[in-house]
Motif scaffolding. Sequence first.
Motif, PDB file in Angstrom:
ATOM      1  N   CYS A  42      -4.308 -53.224  52.216  1.00  0.00           N
ATOM      2  CA  CYS A  42      -2.964 -53.408  52.764  1.00  0.00           C
ATOM      3  C   CYS A  42      -2.986 -53.115  54.264  1.00  0.00           C
ATOM      4  O   CYS A  42      -3.624 -52.164  54.717  1.00  0.00           O
ATOM      5  CB  CYS A  42      -1.956 -52.504  52.057  1.00  0.00           C
ATOM      6  SG  CYS A  42      -2.262 -50.727  52.165  1.00  0.00           S
ATOM      7  N   CYS A  91       3.594 -58.278  56.411  1.00  0.00           N
ATOM      8  CA  CYS A  91       2.588 -57.656  55.547  1.00  0.00           C
ATOM      9  C   CYS A  91       1.321 -58.492  55.568  1.00  0.00           C
ATOM     10  O   CYS A  91       1.377 -59.729  55.576  1.00  0.00           O
ATOM     11  CB  CYS A  91       3.081 -57.577  54.106  1.00  0.00           C
ATOM     12  SG  CYS A  91       4.582 -56.639  53.833  1.00  0.00           S
ATOM     13  N   ASN A 143      -2.907 -58.688  53.908  1.00  0.00           N
ATOM     14  CA  ASN A 143      -3.935 -58.200  52.987  1.00  0.00           C
ATOM     15  C   ASN A 143      -5.281 -58.654  53.546  1.00  0.00           C
ATOM     16  O   ASN A 143      -5.583 -59.842  53.546  1.00  0.00           O
ATOM     17  CB  ASN A 143      -3.701 -58.767  51.585  1.00  0.00           C
ATOM     18  CG  ASN A 143      -4.622 -58.142  50.537  1.00  0.00           C
ATOM     19  OD1 ASN A 143      -5.566 -57.436  50.866  1.00  0.00           O
ATOM     20  ND2 ASN A 143      -4.336 -58.412  49.271  1.00  0.00           N
ATOM     21  N   LYS A 201       1.661 -49.690  51.217  1.00  0.00           N
ATOM     22  CA  LYS A 201       1.175 -49.498  49.848  1.00  0.00           C
ATOM     23  C   LYS A 201       0.481 -50.763  49.342  1.00  0.00           C
ATOM     24  O   LYS A 201       0.860 -51.880  49.689  1.00  0.00           O
ATOM     25  CB  LYS A 201       2.371 -49.168  48.954  1.00  0.00           C
ATOM     26  CG  LYS A 201       2.060 -48.892  47.501  1.00  0.00           C
ATOM     27  CD  LYS A 201       3.335 -48.652  46.693  1.00  0.00           C
ATOM     28  CE  LYS A 201       4.067 -47.410  47.111  1.00  0.00           C
ATOM     29  NZ  LYS A 201       5.206 -47.097  46.195  1.00  0.00           N
ATOM     30  N   THR A 202      -0.568 -50.560  48.495  1.00  0.00           N
ATOM     31  CA  THR A 202      -1.137 -51.638  47.689  1.00  0.00           C
ATOM     32  C   THR A 202      -0.897 -51.319  46.233  1.00  0.00           C
ATOM     33  O   THR A 202      -1.176 -50.201  45.774  1.00  0.00           O
ATOM     34  CB  THR A 202      -2.651 -51.788  47.915  1.00  0.00           C
ATOM     35  OG1 THR A 202      -2.905 -52.146  49.264  1.00  0.00           O
ATOM     36  CG2 THR A 202      -3.239 -52.857  47.004  1.00  0.00           C
ATOM     37  N   ASP A 207      -1.251 -45.711  49.076  1.00  0.00           N
ATOM     38  CA  ASP A 207       0.145 -45.281  49.247  1.00  0.00           C
ATOM     39  C   ASP A 207       0.171 -44.259  50.382  1.00  0.00           C
ATOM     40  O   ASP A 207      -0.070 -43.078  50.173  1.00  0.00           O
ATOM     41  CB  ASP A 207       0.665 -44.680  47.939  1.00  0.00           C
ATOM     42  CG  ASP A 207       2.160 -44.433  47.967  1.00  0.00           C
ATOM     43  OD1 ASP A 207       2.788 -44.652  49.025  1.00  0.00           O
ATOM     44  OD2 ASP A 207       2.714 -44.010  46.928  1.00  0.00           O
ATOM     45  N   THR A 259      -0.156 -56.680  45.149  1.00  0.00           N
ATOM     46  CA  THR A 259       1.058 -56.647  45.956  1.00  0.00           C
ATOM     47  C   THR A 259       0.873 -55.688  47.121  1.00  0.00           C
ATOM     48  O   THR A 259       0.460 -54.537  46.927  1.00  0.00           O
ATOM     49  CB  THR A 259       2.274 -56.206  45.122  1.00  0.00           C
ATOM     50  OG1 THR A 259       2.522 -57.175  44.104  1.00  0.00           O
ATOM     51  CG2 THR A 259       3.532 -56.070  45.991  1.00  0.00           C
ATOM     52  N   GLU A 264       3.002 -53.799  50.015  1.00  0.00           N
ATOM     53  CA  GLU A 264       4.395 -53.410  50.266  1.00  0.00           C
ATOM     54  C   GLU A 264       4.453 -52.562  51.529  1.00  0.00           C
ATOM     55  O   GLU A 264       3.733 -51.563  51.650  1.00  0.00           O
ATOM     56  CB  GLU A 264       4.936 -52.627  49.079  1.00  0.00           C
ATOM     57  CG  GLU A 264       6.367 -52.158  49.214  1.00  0.00           C
ATOM     58  CD  GLU A 264       6.834 -51.389  47.988  1.00  0.00           C
ATOM     59  OE1 GLU A 264       7.198 -50.207  48.144  1.00  0.00           O
ATOM     60  OE2 GLU A 264       6.806 -51.964  46.889  1.00  0.00           O
ATOM     61  N   GLN A 273       7.576 -57.196  50.209  1.00  0.00           N
ATOM     62  CA  GLN A 273       6.415 -57.244  49.330  1.00  0.00           C
ATOM     63  C   GLN A 273       5.738 -58.606  49.413  1.00  0.00           C
ATOM     64  O   GLN A 273       6.385 -59.642  49.367  1.00  0.00           O
ATOM     65  CB  GLN A 273       6.814 -56.973  47.878  1.00  0.00           C
ATOM     66  CG  GLN A 273       7.275 -55.549  47.611  1.00  0.00           C
ATOM     67  CD  GLN A 273       7.514 -55.314  46.132  1.00  0.00           C
ATOM     68  OE1 GLN A 273       7.881 -56.224  45.386  1.00  0.00           O
ATOM     69  NE2 GLN A 273       7.308 -54.089  45.685  1.00  0.00           N
ATOM     70  N   THR A 277       2.926 -60.686  47.377  1.00  0.00           N
ATOM     71  CA  THR A 277       2.234 -60.679  46.085  1.00  0.00           C
ATOM     72  C   THR A 277       1.390 -61.926  45.940  1.00  0.00           C
ATOM     73  O   THR A 277       1.826 -63.041  46.226  1.00  0.00           O
ATOM     74  CB  THR A 277       3.236 -60.602  44.935  1.00  0.00           C
ATOM     75  OG1 THR A 277       3.980 -59.369  45.036  1.00  0.00           O
ATOM     76  CG2 THR A 277       2.538 -60.633  43.583  1.00  0.00           C
TER      77      THR A 277
END
Length: 267
Positions: free
Chosen positions: A110, A137, A139, A186-187, A196, A250, A252, A258, A260
């Motif tokens: 994340c 966000c 990834n 968070k992931t 987190d 996801t 966040e 979020q 996903t």
Amino acid sequence: MRIIRYADIQGTIRFASQQSDGSALEIDGDIYGKFSVSTRQADVKKLLAPIQPTAFFCIGLNYKRHAEEGKNPIPQYPVLFMKNPAAVQNPGDPIVLPTKLKSTQVDYECELAVVIGKACKNATKENALEYVLGYTCGNDVSARDWQKDFGGGQWCRGKTFDTFAPLGPALVLKDEIPNPNALKIKTILNGQAMQDWTTEDMIFDVRTLIAFLSGSTTLLPGTVIMTGTPHGVGAARKPPVFLKAGDTVTIEIENIGQLTNPVINES
């Protein structure tokens, strides 16, 4: 303002301002220049990554706890690598595990993604955020075997397979996030929180990264900066946890939303 990028029913790619009720209004003009929000409802057939990057700068080992979990020293300067802009993936579309150059160690990361809004060179820490359009966000999907063992000593090969850069769901303009280093991040993998933490743990904050990356270097509008990941990555777990077909990941981030993506094998 929250900006989405989408394809309408004719396949035309447009931008829109996402409203609090979930609807969206078409944007007129250039999001990197002058633009305005119309009164026309956006016909969102498919949600896309909010930005198609002109360049993709990524920072490794930029959270204290993440450096510690990998038993790496705290870097003196930001650790830079790059992704292919073609690695971008849309919200809801799959992360594809590579089989041609096969990896069995694909990991999640994340990340807060910073989008540059105007040409930026030799920014200072004091004025760095003036060049930011907004945040989304990200990834930083990573094939650890190609990153560490098969990539010729460079990280890029393991970081830049197709679909290895999901972005979204929206671009949140900078005025809604006055301090990008005070956000929960968070992931969530298959419903379980794996990472987190908070962006406050960055070794080099967003201002510092922009000043560093723009030093003697022009960052074009649309440049995306991936700012690093907190501790809890799959490779550092005992036993390791790597992505497999059928998983759902996801990302966040507080005040952004979020992102996903399902996980599938390359066909």
